[in-house]
Design a protein around this motif. Structure first.
Motif, mmCIF file in Angstrom:
data_model
loop_
_atom_site.group_PDB
_atom_site.id
_atom_site.type_symbol
_atom_site.label_atom_id
_atom_site.label_comp_id
_atom_site.label_asym_id
_atom_site.label_seq_id
_atom_site.Cartn_x
_atom_site.Cartn_y
_atom_site.Cartn_z
ATOM 1 N N ASN A 181 50.314 0.383 19.423
ATOM 2 C CA ASN A 181 50.323 -0.798 20.312
ATOM 3 C C ASN A 181 49.016 -1.633 20.152
ATOM 4 O OD1 ASN A 181 48.346 0.594 22.029
ATOM 5 N ND2 ASN A 181 49.895 1.971 22.997
ATOM 6 N N SER A 182 48.134 -1.075 19.664
ATOM 7 C CA SER A 182 46.785 -1.910 19.497
ATOM 8 C C SER A 182 46.256 -1.508 18.147
ATOM 9 C CB SER A 182 45.801 -1.402 20.553
ATOM 10 O OG SER A 182 46.261 -1.638 21.846
ATOM 11 N N ILE A 183 45.333 -2.453 17.782
ATOM 12 C CA ILE A 183 44.620 -2.302 16.646
ATOM 13 C C ILE A 183 43.418 -2.995 16.936
ATOM 14 C CG2 ILE A 183 46.000 -1.634 14.418
ATOM 15 C CD1 ILE A 183 46.206 -4.605 13.563
ATOM 16 N N SER A 184 42.188 -2.550 16.504
ATOM 17 C CA SER A 184 40.828 -3.422 16.877
ATOM 18 C C SER A 184 39.858 -3.023 15.874
ATOM 19 C CB SER A 184 40.497 -2.858 18.117
ATOM 20 O OG SER A 184 39.204 -3.601 18.529
ATOM 21 N N VAL A 185 39.227 -4.396 15.260
ATOM 22 C CA VAL A 185 38.331 -4.036 14.302
ATOM 23 C C VAL A 185 36.821 -3.925 14.907
ATOM 24 C CG1 VAL A 185 36.976 -5.138 12.377
ATOM 25 C CG2 VAL A 185 39.447 -5.628 12.713
ATOM 26 N N ASN A 186 35.961 -2.680 14.489
ATOM 27 C CA ASN A 186 34.823 -2.476 15.127
ATOM 28 C C ASN A 186 33.874 -3.459 14.518
ATOM 29 O OD1 ASN A 186 32.932 -1.036 16.440
ATOM 30 N ND2 ASN A 186 33.530 1.076 15.662
ATOM 31 N N SER A 187 32.863 -3.458 15.487
ATOM 32 C CA SER A 187 31.512 -4.380 15.063
ATOM 33 C C SER A 187 30.952 -4.076 13.925
ATOM 34 C CB SER A 187 30.609 -4.492 16.461
ATOM 35 O OG SER A 187 30.060 -3.275 16.603
ATOM 36 N N ASP A 188 31.067 -2.904 13.512
ATOM 37 C CA ASP A 188 30.402 -2.582 12.216
ATOM 38 C C ASP A 188 31.248 -3.166 11.076
ATOM 39 O OD1 ASP A 188 32.533 -1.167 11.849
ATOM 40 O OD2 ASP A 188 31.637 1.046 11.954
ATOM 41 N N THR A 191 35.029 -0.038 9.942
ATOM 42 C CA THR A 191 36.058 0.809 10.617
ATOM 43 C C THR A 191 36.886 0.110 11.721
ATOM 44 O OG1 THR A 191 34.535 1.504 12.185
ATOM 45 C CG2 THR A 191 34.685 2.741 10.305
ATOM 46 N N TYR A 192 38.049 0.540 11.990
ATOM 47 C CA TYR A 192 38.810 0.073 13.051
ATOM 48 C C TYR A 192 39.764 1.154 13.723
ATOM 49 C CZ TYR A 192 43.327 0.553 10.205
ATOM 50 O OH TYR A 192 44.133 0.895 9.366
ATOM 51 N N LEU A 193 40.173 0.699 15.128
ATOM 52 C CA LEU A 193 40.907 1.703 15.877
ATOM 53 C C LEU A 193 42.326 1.228 15.711
ATOM 54 C CD1 LEU A 193 39.100 1.783 19.199
ATOM 55 C CD2 LEU A 193 38.730 3.480 17.442
ATOM 56 N N SER A 194 43.283 2.156 15.938
ATOM 57 C CA SER A 194 44.632 2.097 16.195
ATOM 58 C C SER A 194 45.021 3.048 17.081
ATOM 59 C CB SER A 194 45.586 2.406 14.721
ATOM 60 O OG SER A 194 45.298 3.631 14.228
ATOM 61 N N ALA A 195 45.880 2.587 18.130
ATOM 62 C CA ALA A 195 46.195 3.123 19.227
ATOM 63 C C ALA A 195 47.669 3.499 19.584
ATOM 64 C CB ALA A 195 45.855 2.709 20.505
ATOM 65 N N ASP A 196 48.414 4.405 19.840
ATOM 66 C CA ASP A 196 49.743 4.421 20.160
ATOM 67 C C ASP A 196 49.782 5.006 21.422
ATOM 68 O OD1 ASP A 196 49.636 7.326 20.209
ATOM 69 O OD2 ASP A 196 50.503 7.463 18.067
ATOM 70 N N ASP A 197 51.144 5.532 21.899
ATOM 71 C CA ASP A 197 51.105 5.871 23.442
ATOM 72 C C ASP A 197 50.422 6.990 23.680
ATOM 73 O OD1 ASP A 197 53.079 3.905 23.482
ATOM 74 O OD2 ASP A 197 54.684 5.248 23.105
ATOM 75 N N LEU A 198 50.022 7.995 22.889
ATOM 76 C CA LEU A 198 49.316 9.264 23.113
ATOM 77 C C LEU A 198 47.873 9.590 22.627
ATOM 78 C CD1 LEU A 198 52.248 11.581 23.773
ATOM 79 C CD2 LEU A 198 51.022 10.307 25.378
ATOM 80 N N ARG A 199 47.864 8.809 21.471
ATOM 81 C CA ARG A 199 46.536 9.001 20.636
ATOM 82 C C ARG A 199 45.980 7.872 20.144
ATOM 83 N NH1 ARG A 199 50.379 12.811 18.082
ATOM 84 N NH2 ARG A 199 50.071 14.975 18.897
ATOM 85 N N THR A 226 51.825 12.394 32.400
ATOM 86 C CA THR A 226 52.132 11.515 33.608
ATOM 87 C C THR A 226 51.684 10.061 33.299
ATOM 88 O OG1 THR A 226 49.805 12.177 34.110
ATOM 89 C CG2 THR A 226 51.487 13.344 34.996
ATOM 90 N N GLU A 227 50.963 9.887 32.022
ATOM 91 C CA GLU A 227 50.650 8.579 31.740
ATOM 92 C C GLU A 227 50.539 8.418 30.210
ATOM 93 O OE1 GLU A 227 46.447 7.469 32.809
ATOM 94 O OE2 GLU A 227 45.711 9.599 32.259
ATOM 95 N N VAL A 228 50.374 7.060 29.708
ATOM 96 C CA VAL A 228 50.434 6.954 28.349
ATOM 97 C C VAL A 228 49.195 5.552 28.054
ATOM 98 C CG1 VAL A 228 52.798 7.450 27.629
ATOM 99 C CG2 VAL A 228 52.036 5.102 28.407
ATOM 100 N N ILE A 229 48.559 5.605 26.681
ATOM 101 C CA ILE A 229 48.052 4.708 26.405
ATOM 102 C C ILE A 229 48.554 3.361 26.440
ATOM 103 C CG2 ILE A 229 46.254 3.837 24.719
ATOM 104 C CD1 ILE A 229 45.979 7.113 24.235
ATOM 105 N N THR A 230 48.005 2.332 26.853
ATOM 106 C CA THR A 230 48.827 0.826 26.928
ATOM 107 C C THR A 230 47.899 0.020 25.774
ATOM 108 O OG1 THR A 230 47.810 0.200 28.755
ATOM 109 C CG2 THR A 230 49.931 1.124 29.093
ATOM 110 N N ALA A 231 46.613 0.051 25.740
ATOM 111 C CA ALA A 231 46.016 -0.777 24.858
ATOM 112 C C ALA A 231 44.487 -0.251 24.735
ATOM 113 C CB ALA A 231 45.930 -2.188 25.723
ATOM 114 N N ALA A 232 43.936 -0.609 23.504
ATOM 115 C CA ALA A 232 42.638 -0.274 23.284
ATOM 116 C C ALA A 232 41.738 -0.962 22.349
ATOM 117 C CB ALA A 232 42.714 1.169 22.289
#
Length: 447
Positions: A181-188, A191-199, A226-232
């Protein structure tokens, strides 16, 4: 940014609209993400057909200095194709979920695009010269007989028509069991993050065969979920800090210096619920659909179904600002639940100076809030007002009683026309608004 609400000093006007006018919209043509690059000179859109279209800002005309430069198509390419997971008997859609630009380091541009499962790093580069005069092949590319070569020549570069090439440089696959659901480029910028519902995974841009799992909220027994990750999103200045939001309306801020696995958050942002307003739909409408850090890194903004909230990173117990986006829909939640609109995921964005915010609504309406004056405005993306330089008129929704002349009744709103994706130019008052298969570009009126 004073005067978001169309005061005497500031008005929005129509600039451009991209996309077909047809009433029957092909599913593949529906825009699913919009993103300006760091300079604002390029604007990328992704659609449900897996295509990425990049628009480039043309320079202003010297003959007509009052007109801003327009955005014209720079490059179009197929980023993702439909796939099939044979192990799970699942079709993997080609729809582009997110696009994120990397800061420009040289003449080429780089962007990350992702569908539900696979992230790709694309290089977009220009070629306006070609090499001619090879020794081992003819001009048409056929190999020459080496025994017939009697003299050597030095190849030369000859000018040619400008060609924009998009090539996939890296493919980051097989790391997500659930939908990204999300990708985000780090300020360095490494590296970058990728997020799905649980990880949430942390990637290095140069390494495709492994990533580090930094958040995992999957319970041992899935019935206890009980909950899921929606954005990062990564912090814009501190490369060790990131946040992620949940379907329960909470936001967790994590520091990667504390531990390799960030299951224990550093800060936990949650607004206490008002018991008097609790209803059957409370949990659904409190789910956060988007989270964005301000450019300064001091604040973050979250969007839930009915409101936008601005949080100070130093204050976890409640937001410092709350803006109602379409409070008139609170009485319509039952019908919105029945037609599944209550699960729509609206995004939000900051302007370049963090003084104003924008988010979408139904009926092709979008909302802007000025944080300094606390004024707000509702504008509409429609072809009726798409004459060049036409000023956008503020729209009002009547919630009952007597409807005024310019108002639209809440019962006549079209819930099939929705603005989920918007983007604000990082420096100028230029906004891009995706309305189904059309991309509208608006700018401030220069008097």
């Amino acid at each position: 940014m004073a005067g978001v609400a169309g005061g005497n000093d500031f008005q929005w006007c129509f600039s451009q609209v991209k996309g077909a006018i047809d009433e029957d919209v092909a599913e593949a043509d529906i825009i699913s993400t919009v993103e300006f690059n760091y300079s604002g000179d390029l604007l990328a859109t992704g659609d449900k057909g897996g295509r990425v279209v990049i628009f480039q800002h043309e320079q202003e005309s010297k003959n007509r200095p009052h007109l801003r430069g327009e955005y014209n198509v720079y490059s179009t390419f197929q980023s993702h194709e439909p796939e099939f997971d044979y192990l799970k008997s699942l079709e993997i859609e080609e729809k582009i979920n997110k696009i994120r630009w990397l800061p420009q380091q040289n003449a080429a541009h780089f962007l990350l695009s992702t569908n539900d499962k696979t992230i790709k790093l694309w290089k977009i580069s220009e070629r306006d010269k070609r090499a001619e005069g090879y020794n081992l092949k003819d001009e048409d590319g056929r190999l020459r007989d080496p025994f017939r070569i009697t003299s050597l020549r030095v190849p030369v570069l000859m000018p040619m028509d400008l060609m924009v090439e998009a090539s996939p440089r890296r493919i980051f696959a097989n790391a997500h069991t659930y939908h990204i659901n999300s990708i985000s480029v780090n300020s360095d910028h490494e590296t970058y993050l990728s997020a799905d519902d649980l990880r949430i995974n942390l990637w290095h841009l140069e390494i495709t065969d492994r990533s580090f799992n930094i958040v995992d909220i999957k319970p041992a027994n899935m019935e206890e979920l009980t909950e899921v990750i929606t954005a990062a999103e990564c912090h814009p200045h501190q490369c060790n800090v990131f946040v992620y939001s949940s379907s329960k309306g909470t936001i967790r801020l994590c520091d990667m210096r504390a531990a390799a696995l960030c299951d224990r958050h550093s800060k936990f942002f949650e607004e206490p619920e008002d018991p008097s307003s609790r209803s059957f739909f409370s949990e659904i409408i409190s789910s956060i659909s988007d989270v964005k850090f301000s450019h300064s890194g001091r604040y973050m903004m979250t969007r839930d179904y009915l409101s936008v909230k601005v949080w100070d990173l130093n204050m976890e117990n409640r937001p410092v600002e709350t803006y109602q986006v379409h409070e008139y829909l609170r009485s319509k939640l039952c019908s919105l639940y029945e037609n599944d609109c209550i699960f729509d995921k609206f995004e939000c964005c900051w302007n370049g100076s963090d003084s104003a915010i924008m988010t979408g609504s139904y009926n092709n309406f979008f909302r802007m809030f000025d944080r300094n004056t606390r004024r707000d405005i509702t504008l509409e993306a429609s072809r009726e007002s798409s004459k060049p330089r036409a000023t956008l008129k503020p729209r009002k929704v009547s919630t009952g009683g007597k409807r005024k002349k310019d108002e639209i009744s809440v019962d006549s709103l079209d819930f099939n026309k929705k603005i989920l994706h918007t983007a604000w130019h990082p420096k100028d008052n230029v906004i891009a608004v995706a309305a189904t298969n059309n991309l509208y570009i608006f700018q401030d009126k220069i008097n």
